[in-house]
Design a protein around this motif. Structure first.
Motif, PDB file in Angstrom:
ATOM      1  N   LYS A  25       0.826  -1.209   0.000  1.00 48.34           N
ATOM      2  CA  LYS A  25       0.000   0.000   0.000  1.00 48.34           C
ATOM      3  C   LYS A  25       0.862   1.262   0.000  1.00 48.34           C
ATOM      4  CE  LYS A  25      -3.892  -2.252   2.325  1.00 48.34           C
ATOM      5  NZ  LYS A  25      -4.682  -2.356   3.583  1.00 48.34           N
ATOM      6  N   LEU A  26       1.986   1.217   0.718  1.00 56.07           N
ATOM      7  CA  LEU A  26       2.920   2.347   0.696  1.00 56.07           C
ATOM      8  C   LEU A  26       3.508   2.537  -0.702  1.00 56.07           C
ATOM      9  CD1 LEU A  26       4.808   1.827   4.080  1.00 56.07           C
ATOM     10  CD2 LEU A  26       3.308   3.738   3.473  1.00 56.07           C
ATOM     11  N   TYR A  27       3.727   1.428  -1.393  1.00 59.82           N
ATOM     12  CA  TYR A  27       4.200   1.494  -2.778  1.00 59.82           C
ATOM     13  C   TYR A  27       3.201   2.256  -3.652  1.00 59.82           C
ATOM     14  CZ  TYR A  27       4.534  -0.190  -7.584  1.00 59.82           C
ATOM     15  OH  TYR A  27       4.546  -0.271  -8.958  1.00 59.82           O
ATOM     16  N   VAL A  28       1.927   1.915  -3.534  1.00 55.14           N
ATOM     17  CA  VAL A  28       0.892   2.580  -4.327  1.00 55.14           C
ATOM     18  C   VAL A  28       0.764   4.048  -3.912  1.00 55.14           C
ATOM     19  CG1 VAL A  28      -1.566   2.634  -4.888  1.00 55.14           C
ATOM     20  CG2 VAL A  28      -0.374   0.439  -4.723  1.00 55.14           C
ATOM     21  N   ALA A  29       0.781   4.318  -2.611  1.00 57.58           N
ATOM     22  CA  ALA A  29       0.606   5.689  -2.122  1.00 57.58           C
ATOM     23  C   ALA A  29       1.740   6.597  -2.595  1.00 57.58           C
ATOM     24  CB  ALA A  29       0.529   5.685  -0.600  1.00 57.58           C
ATOM     25  N   THR A  30       2.985   6.124  -2.496  1.00 60.83           N
ATOM     26  CA  THR A  30       4.109   6.950  -2.934  1.00 60.83           C
ATOM     27  C   THR A  30       4.084   7.166  -4.440  1.00 60.83           C
ATOM     28  OG1 THR A  30       5.478   4.927  -2.921  1.00 60.83           O
ATOM     29  CG2 THR A  30       5.658   6.415  -1.027  1.00 60.83           C
ATOM     30  N   LEU A  31       3.635   6.173  -5.192  1.00 59.65           N
ATOM     31  CA  LEU A  31       3.528   6.329  -6.638  1.00 59.65           C
ATOM     32  C   LEU A  31       2.509   7.401  -7.000  1.00 59.65           C
ATOM     33  CD1 LEU A  31       4.219   5.421  -9.519  1.00 59.65           C
ATOM     34  CD2 LEU A  31       2.477   3.628  -9.289  1.00 59.65           C
ATOM     35  N   LEU A  32       1.354   7.378  -6.333  1.00 60.60           N
ATOM     36  CA  LEU A  32       0.309   8.362  -6.620  1.00 60.60           C
ATOM     37  C   LEU A  32       0.748   9.772  -6.222  1.00 60.60           C
ATOM     38  CD1 LEU A  32      -2.873   6.377  -5.495  1.00 60.60           C
ATOM     39  CD2 LEU A  32      -2.102   6.815  -7.834  1.00 60.60           C
ATOM     40  N   LEU A  33       1.342   9.903  -5.031  1.00 60.80           N
ATOM     41  CA  LEU A  33       1.794  11.219  -4.583  1.00 60.80           C
ATOM     42  C   LEU A  33       2.908  11.756  -5.470  1.00 60.80           C
ATOM     43  CD1 LEU A  33       1.819  10.713  -0.703  1.00 60.80           C
ATOM     44  CD2 LEU A  33       0.273  12.178  -2.019  1.00 60.80           C
ATOM     45  N   ALA A  34       3.825  10.888  -5.869  1.00 57.61           N
ATOM     46  CA  ALA A  34       4.910  11.305  -6.765  1.00 57.61           C
ATOM     47  C   ALA A  34       4.358  11.765  -8.103  1.00 57.61           C
ATOM     48  CB  ALA A  34       5.899  10.153  -6.955  1.00 57.61           C
ATOM     49  N   SER A  35       3.354  11.057  -8.602  1.00 58.18           N
ATOM     50  CA  SER A  35       2.749  11.416  -9.888  1.00 58.18           C
ATOM     51  C   SER A  35       2.079  12.782  -9.813  1.00 58.18           C
ATOM     52  CB  SER A  35       1.730  10.347 -10.311  1.00 58.18           C
ATOM     53  OG  SER A  35       2.358   9.088 -10.471  1.00 58.18           O
ATOM     54  N   VAL A  36       1.441  13.067  -8.664  1.00 59.61           N
ATOM     55  CA  VAL A  36       0.838  14.383  -8.482  1.00 59.61           C
ATOM     56  C   VAL A  36       1.909  15.465  -8.551  1.00 59.61           C
ATOM     57  CG1 VAL A  36      -0.322  15.894  -6.818  1.00 59.61           C
ATOM     58  CG2 VAL A  36      -1.141  13.553  -7.169  1.00 59.61           C
ATOM     59  N   GLY A  37       3.032  15.246  -7.883  1.00 55.92           N
ATOM     60  CA  GLY A  37       4.125  16.217  -7.929  1.00 55.92           C
ATOM     61  C   GLY A  37       4.639  16.433  -9.336  1.00 55.92           C
ATOM     62  N   TRP A  38       4.780  15.350 -10.090  1.00 58.81           N
ATOM     63  CA  TRP A  38       5.272  15.436 -11.471  1.00 58.81           C
ATOM     64  C   TRP A  38       4.301  16.228 -12.346  1.00 58.81           C
ATOM     65  CZ3 TRP A  38       4.029  14.173 -16.474  1.00 58.81           C
ATOM     66  CH2 TRP A  38       5.085  14.097 -17.389  1.00 58.81           C
ATOM     67  N   VAL A  39       3.004  15.902 -12.226  1.00 58.82           N
ATOM     68  CA  VAL A  39       1.996  16.564 -13.051  1.00 58.82           C
ATOM     69  C   VAL A  39       1.894  18.048 -12.701  1.00 58.82           C
ATOM     70  CG1 VAL A  39      -0.477  16.690 -13.554  1.00 58.82           C
ATOM     71  CG2 VAL A  39       0.672  14.465 -13.487  1.00 58.82           C
ATOM     72  N   VAL A  40       1.875  18.365 -11.412  1.00 59.08           N
ATOM     73  CA  VAL A  40       1.784  19.766 -10.987  1.00 59.08           C
ATOM     74  C   VAL A  40       2.972  20.562 -11.509  1.00 59.08           C
ATOM     75  CG1 VAL A  40       1.908  21.293  -8.969  1.00 59.08           C
ATOM     76  CG2 VAL A  40       0.342  19.343  -8.966  1.00 59.08           C
ATOM     77  N   ASP A  41       4.155  19.988 -11.419  1.00 61.18           N
ATOM     78  CA  ASP A  41       5.358  20.666 -11.884  1.00 61.18           C
ATOM     79  C   ASP A  41       5.294  20.962 -13.375  1.00 61.18           C
ATOM     80  OD1 ASP A  41       8.278  21.335 -10.923  1.00 61.18           O
ATOM     81  OD2 ASP A  41       8.518  20.356 -12.868  1.00 61.18           O
ATOM     82  N   ARG A  42       4.705  20.034 -14.144  1.00 60.91           N
ATOM     83  CA  ARG A  42       4.616  20.218 -15.595  1.00 60.91           C
ATOM     84  C   ARG A  42       3.462  21.138 -15.981  1.00 60.91           C
ATOM     85  NH1 ARG A  42       8.965  18.589 -18.440  1.00 60.91           N
ATOM     86  NH2 ARG A  42       7.657  18.125 -20.250  1.00 60.91           N
ATOM     87  N   ALA A  43       2.322  20.959 -15.335  1.00 62.78           N
ATOM     88  CA  ALA A  43       1.113  21.660 -15.772  1.00 62.78           C
ATOM     89  C   ALA A  43       1.034  23.093 -15.269  1.00 62.78           C
ATOM     90  CB  ALA A  43      -0.124  20.880 -15.326  1.00 62.78           C
ATOM     91  N   LEU A  44       1.572  23.349 -14.086  1.00 63.92           N
ATOM     92  CA  LEU A  44       1.420  24.676 -13.475  1.00 63.92           C
ATOM     93  C   LEU A  44       2.715  25.464 -13.433  1.00 63.92           C
ATOM     94  CD1 LEU A  44      -0.887  23.740 -10.453  1.00 63.92           C
ATOM     95  CD2 LEU A  44      -1.564  24.505 -12.736  1.00 63.92           C
ATOM     96  N   CYS A  45       3.666  25.098 -14.262  1.00 63.21           N
ATOM     97  CA  CYS A  45       4.981  25.732 -14.198  1.00 63.21           C
ATOM     98  C   CYS A  45       4.907  27.243 -14.413  1.00 63.21           C
ATOM     99  CB  CYS A  45       5.918  25.103 -15.230  1.00 63.21           C
ATOM    100  SG  CYS A  45       7.592  25.760 -15.165  1.00 63.21           S
ATOM    101  N   LYS A  46       4.175  27.681 -15.417  1.00 56.01           N
ATOM    102  CA  LYS A  46       4.108  29.119 -15.714  1.00 56.01           C
ATOM    103  C   LYS A  46       3.506  29.905 -14.551  1.00 56.01           C
ATOM    104  CE  LYS A  46       3.901  28.713 -20.752  1.00 56.01           C
ATOM    105  NZ  LYS A  46       3.126  29.005 -21.981  1.00 56.01           N
ATOM    106  N   LYS A  47       2.504  29.314 -13.887  1.00 58.72           N
ATOM    107  CA  LYS A  47       1.900  29.994 -12.740  1.00 58.72           C
ATOM    108  C   LYS A  47       2.855  30.029 -11.553  1.00 58.72           C
ATOM    109  CE  LYS A  47      -2.962  29.046 -13.809  1.00 58.72           C
ATOM    110  NZ  LYS A  47      -4.233  28.456 -13.308  1.00 58.72           N
ATOM    111  N   MET A  48       3.604  28.922 -11.373  1.00 61.43           N
ATOM    112  CA  MET A  48       4.457  28.832 -10.193  1.00 61.43           C
ATOM    113  C   MET A  48       5.659  29.755 -10.268  1.00 61.43           C
ATOM    114  SD  MET A  48       4.400  24.825  -9.011  1.00 61.43           S
ATOM    115  CE  MET A  48       5.083  24.199 -10.546  1.00 61.43           C
ATOM    116  N   THR A  49       6.021  30.189 -11.479  1.00 58.14           N
ATOM    117  CA  THR A  49       7.169  31.099 -11.600  1.00 58.14           C
ATOM    118  C   THR A  49       6.904  32.428 -10.892  1.00 58.14           C
ATOM    119  OG1 THR A  49       6.307  31.833 -13.749  1.00 58.14           O
ATOM    120  CG2 THR A  49       8.000  30.114 -13.768  1.00 58.14           C
TER     121      THR A  49
END
Length: 257
Positions: A173-197
């Motif tokens: 379950k920790l394997y699945v949880a870390t995968l999902l949380l990591a994916s959220v970080g990856w997507v946010v970094d890619r999708a919201l980059c212009k806003k985060m600057t």
């Protein structure tokens, strides 16, 4: 992200991918500081995994898994520190090799023709490395990697439902949880980059991807080591290192004379 604060030791950026972090803000030797140092936990966890696998006499495939996790983290550090194409491929190619090794570990126990699977996977990995070097896959690389990863999920789920040990299931379950949380970080970094600057603090989503995927790989390897120990009749149990980090402890039956 090409917002250099100081001169670059490595020269102009040649990689085809840059993440949402300003370049050379802390050192002229490190392009993306947080994306570089965030690989350190993965290296340390892989080292712990190697020591445990060797010390207890697990099959060499598990030492190789942890070693590939370490190689991948080092390759990622080199890529994010330099943003050079050659080191980008030193990050991406081991990702594919690592997932091929996971496929071997997952499916080999039920594979009756022992030499065919490793031979095929080695040839596949070598062919990909050559093609990727010359063709420099972009989106196709990501789709290819996701596709290979999805092929591992059915067998991981099979191992999960076959495992009765609660502590081992918790690791899955920790394997699945870390995968999902990591994916959220990856997507946010890619999708919201212009806003985060424009934000006062960059949440460094890709750096969190590295940290969480380091733990994700460790949890995956630990769960697979437990399942394999069960298959071999080694009486595995889950113990805690430093009071929080799970690892597999085995008790091999004594060999009869």
């Amino acid at each position: 992200m090409d917002e250099s604060v100081m001169a670059s030791f490595w020269g102009p950026v040649t990689s085809t991918t840059e993440l949402c972090e300003a370049n050379y803000t802390h050192s002229s030797y490190i392009a993306e500081f947080y994306n570089t140092i965030s690989n350190v936990p993965g290296i340390l966890l892989a080292l712990i995994g190697i020591i445990n696998a060797v010390r207890q006499g697990f099959e060499k495939r598990f030492s190789a898994l942890h070693l590939f996790n370490m190689i991948l983290a080092v390759g990622s550090m080199l890529f994010h520190a330099t943003l050079q194409l050659v080191w980008q491929q030193s990050d991406e190619t081991p990702m594919v090799w690592e997932i091929l090794l996971y496929m071997y570990v997952l499916y080999s126990p039920d594979w009756h023709y022992r030499s065919t699977m490793p031979t095929f996977l080695v040839l596949y990995g070598a062919t990909f490395a050559v093609l990727h070097f010359f063709l420099r896959f972009g989106v196709m690389f990501k789709l290819h990697y996701v596709g290979l990863s999805l092929l591992c999920l059915p067998r991981m789920y099979k191992y999960y439902i076959q495992t009765k040990d609660r502590a081992a299931k918790r690791i899955a379950k920790l394997y699945v949880a870390t995968l999902l949380l990591a994916s959220v970080g990856w997507v946010v970094d890619r999708a919201l980059c212009k806003k985060m600057t424009g934000w006062y603090i960059n949440p460094q989503g890709h750096a969190w991807w590295h940290v969480l995927m380091g733990f994700n790989s460790y949890f995956a390897n630990t769960f697979l080591m437990f399942c394999r120990a069960q298959q071999r009749g080694w009486n595995p149990c889950i113990e805690k290192m430093f009071g929080f980090l799970p690892y597999v402890k085995i008790s091999k039956p004594e060999k009869k004379d």
